[in-house]
Design an enzyme around this catalytic site. Structure first.
Site, PDB file in Angstrom:
ATOM      1  N   TYR A 182     -17.754  12.763  29.031  1.00 42.10           N
ATOM      2  CA  TYR A 182     -19.061  12.249  28.614  1.00 42.10           C
ATOM      3  C   TYR A 182     -19.777  11.671  29.829  1.00 42.10           C
ATOM      4  O   TYR A 182     -20.981  11.837  30.011  1.00 42.10           O
ATOM      5  CB  TYR A 182     -18.879  11.158  27.565  1.00 42.10           C
ATOM      6  N   ASN A 203     -24.337  16.843  16.733  1.00 38.46           N
ATOM      7  CA  ASN A 203     -24.066  18.239  17.053  1.00 38.46           C
ATOM      8  C   ASN A 203     -24.664  19.207  16.051  1.00 38.46           C
ATOM      9  O   ASN A 203     -23.942  19.836  15.291  1.00 38.46           O
ATOM     10  CB  ASN A 203     -22.551  18.444  17.132  1.00 38.46           C
ATOM     11  N   CYS A 219     -18.184  21.246  21.622  1.00 39.05           N
ATOM     12  CA  CYS A 219     -17.988  19.806  21.811  1.00 39.05           C
ATOM     13  C   CYS A 219     -16.524  19.525  22.098  1.00 39.05           C
ATOM     14  O   CYS A 219     -16.184  18.510  22.685  1.00 39.05           O
ATOM     15  CB  CYS A 219     -18.440  19.069  20.568  1.00 39.05           C
ATOM     16  N   HIS A 220     -15.671  20.418  21.718  1.00 36.82           N
ATOM     17  CA  HIS A 220     -14.241  20.172  21.941  1.00 36.82           C
ATOM     18  C   HIS A 220     -13.904  20.234  23.430  1.00 36.82           C
ATOM     19  O   HIS A 220     -12.842  19.856  23.849  1.00 36.82           O
ATOM     20  CB  HIS A 220     -13.437  21.199  21.147  1.00 36.82           C
ATOM     21  N   GLU A 227      -7.637  27.898  24.755  1.00 35.21           N
ATOM     22  CA  GLU A 227      -8.536  28.372  25.823  1.00 35.21           C
ATOM     23  C   GLU A 227      -7.828  28.393  27.173  1.00 35.21           C
ATOM     24  O   GLU A 227      -8.310  28.970  28.135  1.00 35.21           O
ATOM     25  CB  GLU A 227      -9.731  27.435  25.884  1.00 35.21           C
TER      26      GLU A 227
END
Length: 104
Positions: A24, A47, A55-56, A82
């Site tokens: 952030y 969101n 956002c993850h 990912e």
DNA sequence: GTGTTGACCACAG
DNA sequence: GCTGTGGCCAACA
């Protein structure tokens, strides 16, 4: 219609490459408001671009996933998918910490 | 317009 | 490493 702070946050969040994560604070810095990571989280919390904005991929400065609407567990699993290795609920910002290009 | 809340961060002890 | 304090921002009641 002017670009709002939240819009910038979404734009940057969308820009995060796969297999990487940002904090952030990093987004706040990119927006020239480093002292307000709260507003960033607030924007992501709403969101409106849920599936569009990963956002993850946004985590806390301490490397913790922090909190997520669908549950931090859900995000951690996705990050792992990912290619981000999560240890003890934390992420190696040293390796996966992505930084936005900030103009001098 | 004011007050509270929130997915936060940094510093001091 | 944890707790407490101060701080900024945006959105909502």
């Amino acid at each position: 219609m002017s670009i709002t702070f939240a819009q910038k946050v979404y734009a940057l969040t969308r820009r995060i490459p796969k297999g990487k994560v940002t904090t952030y604070s990093a987004i706040a810095k990119a927006l020239k408001i480093k002292w307000s990571a709260r507003a960033v989280g607030n924007a992501l919390n709403k969101n409106p671009f849920a599936p569009k904005v990963p956002c993850h991929r946004v985590v806390r400065a301490s490397g913790e996933v922090g909190g997520f609407a669908s549950g931090p567990k859900r995000k951690q699993a996705m990050l792992k998918k990912e290619g981000v290795i999560i240890t003890q609920g934390r992420i190696d910002l040293n390796k996966y910490g992505y930084q936005f290009k900030i103009k001098s």
